[in-house]
Enzyme design. Sequence first.
Site, mmCIF file in Angstrom:
data_model
loop_
_atom_site.group_PDB
_atom_site.id
_atom_site.type_symbol
_atom_site.label_atom_id
_atom_site.label_comp_id
_atom_site.label_asym_id
_atom_site.label_seq_id
_atom_site.Cartn_x
_atom_site.Cartn_y
_atom_site.Cartn_z
ATOM 1 N N ARG A 125 -16.288 -33.333 -61.181
ATOM 2 C CA ARG A 125 -15.705 -32.157 -61.854
ATOM 3 C C ARG A 125 -14.952 -31.324 -60.825
ATOM 4 O O ARG A 125 -13.877 -30.795 -61.063
ATOM 5 C CB ARG A 125 -16.773 -31.325 -62.574
ATOM 6 C CG ARG A 125 -16.228 -30.015 -63.118
ATOM 7 C CD ARG A 125 -17.094 -29.355 -64.185
ATOM 8 N NE ARG A 125 -18.524 -29.504 -63.991
ATOM 9 C CZ ARG A 125 -19.242 -28.897 -63.047
ATOM 10 N NH1 ARG A 125 -18.673 -28.064 -62.199
ATOM 11 N NH2 ARG A 125 -20.547 -29.102 -62.947
ATOM 12 N N LYS A 173 3.142 -34.761 -72.727
ATOM 13 C CA LYS A 173 4.520 -34.883 -73.210
ATOM 14 C C LYS A 173 5.371 -35.673 -72.204
ATOM 15 O O LYS A 173 5.057 -36.809 -71.920
ATOM 16 C CB LYS A 173 5.053 -33.477 -73.492
ATOM 17 C CG LYS A 173 4.110 -32.627 -74.361
ATOM 18 C CD LYS A 173 3.887 -33.275 -75.699
ATOM 19 C CE LYS A 173 2.963 -32.571 -76.663
ATOM 20 N NZ LYS A 173 1.788 -31.892 -76.235
ATOM 21 N N TYR A 218 4.360 -22.684 -78.742
ATOM 22 C CA TYR A 218 3.629 -23.746 -79.446
ATOM 23 C C TYR A 218 2.525 -23.094 -80.296
ATOM 24 O O TYR A 218 1.852 -22.159 -79.846
ATOM 25 C CB TYR A 218 3.042 -24.704 -78.400
ATOM 26 C CG TYR A 218 2.007 -25.652 -78.955
ATOM 27 C CD1 TYR A 218 2.298 -26.466 -80.051
ATOM 28 C CD2 TYR A 218 0.741 -25.734 -78.389
ATOM 29 C CE1 TYR A 218 1.346 -27.331 -80.564
ATOM 30 C CE2 TYR A 218 -0.215 -26.605 -78.893
ATOM 31 C CZ TYR A 218 0.092 -27.390 -79.986
ATOM 32 O OH TYR A 218 -0.851 -28.240 -80.495
ATOM 33 N N ASP A 221 5.613 -21.889 -69.360
ATOM 34 C CA ASP A 221 5.275 -23.203 -69.912
ATOM 35 C C ASP A 221 6.549 -24.046 -69.844
ATOM 36 O O ASP A 221 7.507 -23.797 -70.591
ATOM 37 C CB ASP A 221 4.760 -23.044 -71.346
ATOM 38 C CG ASP A 221 4.289 -24.369 -71.941
ATOM 39 O OD1 ASP A 221 4.796 -25.424 -71.523
ATOM 40 O OD2 ASP A 221 3.424 -24.336 -72.840
HETATM 41 O O1 P1T Z 1 -1.554 -30.781 -76.684
HETATM 42 P P1 P1T Z 1 -1.894 -30.221 -75.325
HETATM 43 O O2 P1T Z 1 -1.786 -31.213 -74.236
HETATM 44 O O3 P1T Z 1 -3.173 -29.461 -75.322
HETATM 45 O O4 P1T Z 1 -0.718 -29.174 -74.958
HETATM 46 C C1 P1T Z 1 -0.522 -27.981 -75.644
HETATM 47 C C2 P1T Z 1 0.922 -27.580 -75.552
HETATM 48 C C3 P1T Z 1 1.302 -26.625 -74.622
HETATM 49 N N1 P1T Z 1 2.578 -26.208 -74.508
HETATM 50 C C4 P1T Z 1 3.563 -26.723 -75.271
HETATM 51 C C5 P1T Z 1 4.963 -26.242 -75.120
HETATM 52 C C6 P1T Z 1 3.258 -27.710 -76.217
HETATM 53 O O5 P1T Z 1 4.249 -28.215 -76.961
HETATM 54 C C7 P1T Z 1 1.913 -28.145 -76.369
HETATM 55 C C8 P1T Z 1 1.506 -29.167 -77.372
HETATM 56 N N2 P1T Z 1 2.473 -29.412 -78.355
HETATM 57 C C9 P1T Z 1 2.367 -30.304 -79.375
HETATM 58 C C10 P1T Z 1 1.298 -31.066 -79.595
HETATM 59 C C11 P1T Z 1 3.541 -30.376 -80.276
HETATM 60 O O6 P1T Z 1 3.687 -31.334 -81.037
HETATM 61 O O7 P1T Z 1 4.352 -29.444 -80.215
#
Ligand code: P1T
Length: 389
Positions: free
Chosen positions: A46, A195, A98, A170
Amino acid sequence: MKFSTKAIHVGGEPDPSTGAIITPVFQTSTYVQEGIGKHKGYEYSRTGNPTRAALESCIASLEGGKYGLAFSSGSGAMATVMNLLNAGDHVVVGEDVYGGTYRLFTKVLSRYNLEFTFVDSRDPKAVEAAIKPNTKILWMETPTNPLLNLADLQMLTQLAKSRKLISVVDNTFASPYFQQPLALGADIVVHSTTKYMGGHSDVVGGAVVTSNEEYYERIKFHQNAVGAIPGPFDCWLVQRGLKTLAVRMREHEKNAMMVAKFLEGHPAIEKTIYPGLPSHPQHDLAKRQMSGFSGMVSCVIKGGMEKADIFMQNTKLFALAESLGGVESLLCHPASMTHGSIPKAERDARGIVEGMVRLSCGIEDGDDLVADLEQALSKISSTAKVASR
Ligand code: P1T
């Protein structure tokens, strides 16, 4: 070293014990110690893991930062950054974020006496007006999800500095290949590595990068204390994705430009949003602060949700799914999917209308992608003709 070289070589030194050119998946929870306090730098997974450490240094170098931290998801990364705050603190947030970020802030963290004000981050005056004596963080997403609005990072990070706020960006939608928020003045960058960084729709992850030692130490403390860490194989997958980030991003952008130009000229489309189009109200800012426009395109289908649904049901290459940034093209309906956790009135006020479709342009052949959209859009008008008979 330039971007593509860093993506392949930083954190990728051959394994000292075997010579393996690829950092192994250190699938271990703990490390044997020689005696009390005598170990090789790792005590418990961890707290630290060599596969994770390799990924963290690679991501930091791609963002031009000193320190990187990897997380089990983008949401885990964001939640851990917010551990910089204490009860009673206030955060100014760019309002188009998001849906899960909105949910984390308004439905989870607000219960811990943290306060959030959402503002239009295209408008620096509105951002400034929202700052209060207890404001600690300015949170920006650019380009935003799903409206692809931009925040002027140089101007807003300067404002944050002058008011002693921590600026957080972000950078998921642009990826470090097209945008480097730290170089533009940001204190902290966050990512959903699910992503573009992972890039193959096969892993969920997150990352934080900063050059500020104090923020790094505090976030690292919470990474260990809270525990939203990625497993070693997930780290390995993201690092493998990073090796081709540069080539993939160029293809994503090329296809997104083709798709955006096609949609903009199509009679079934009310509006096409892509920062690379001269019609985008912030096209000049996009050219200034990004080195490319990335792979996301949003559009509004004439006739609202009903027509959007026909369109989305008829694409054959673009799959209807949440997420983005993978090699395969996806589309989604933000109002009911990624941004469903935002109340309808707020969604409408921001322009996330029922007819909006968000496209993540993959790296298939661009002609095939356009042909797929063309045939799916033709189904809207053919059903309209049938209905009016
Ligand atoms: O899904 P996760 O890895 O927890 O990430 C969250 C997140 C954070 N910031 C942005 C700009 C994002 O687009 C996302 C996650 N977005 C999607 C799952 C989506 O389809 O837009």
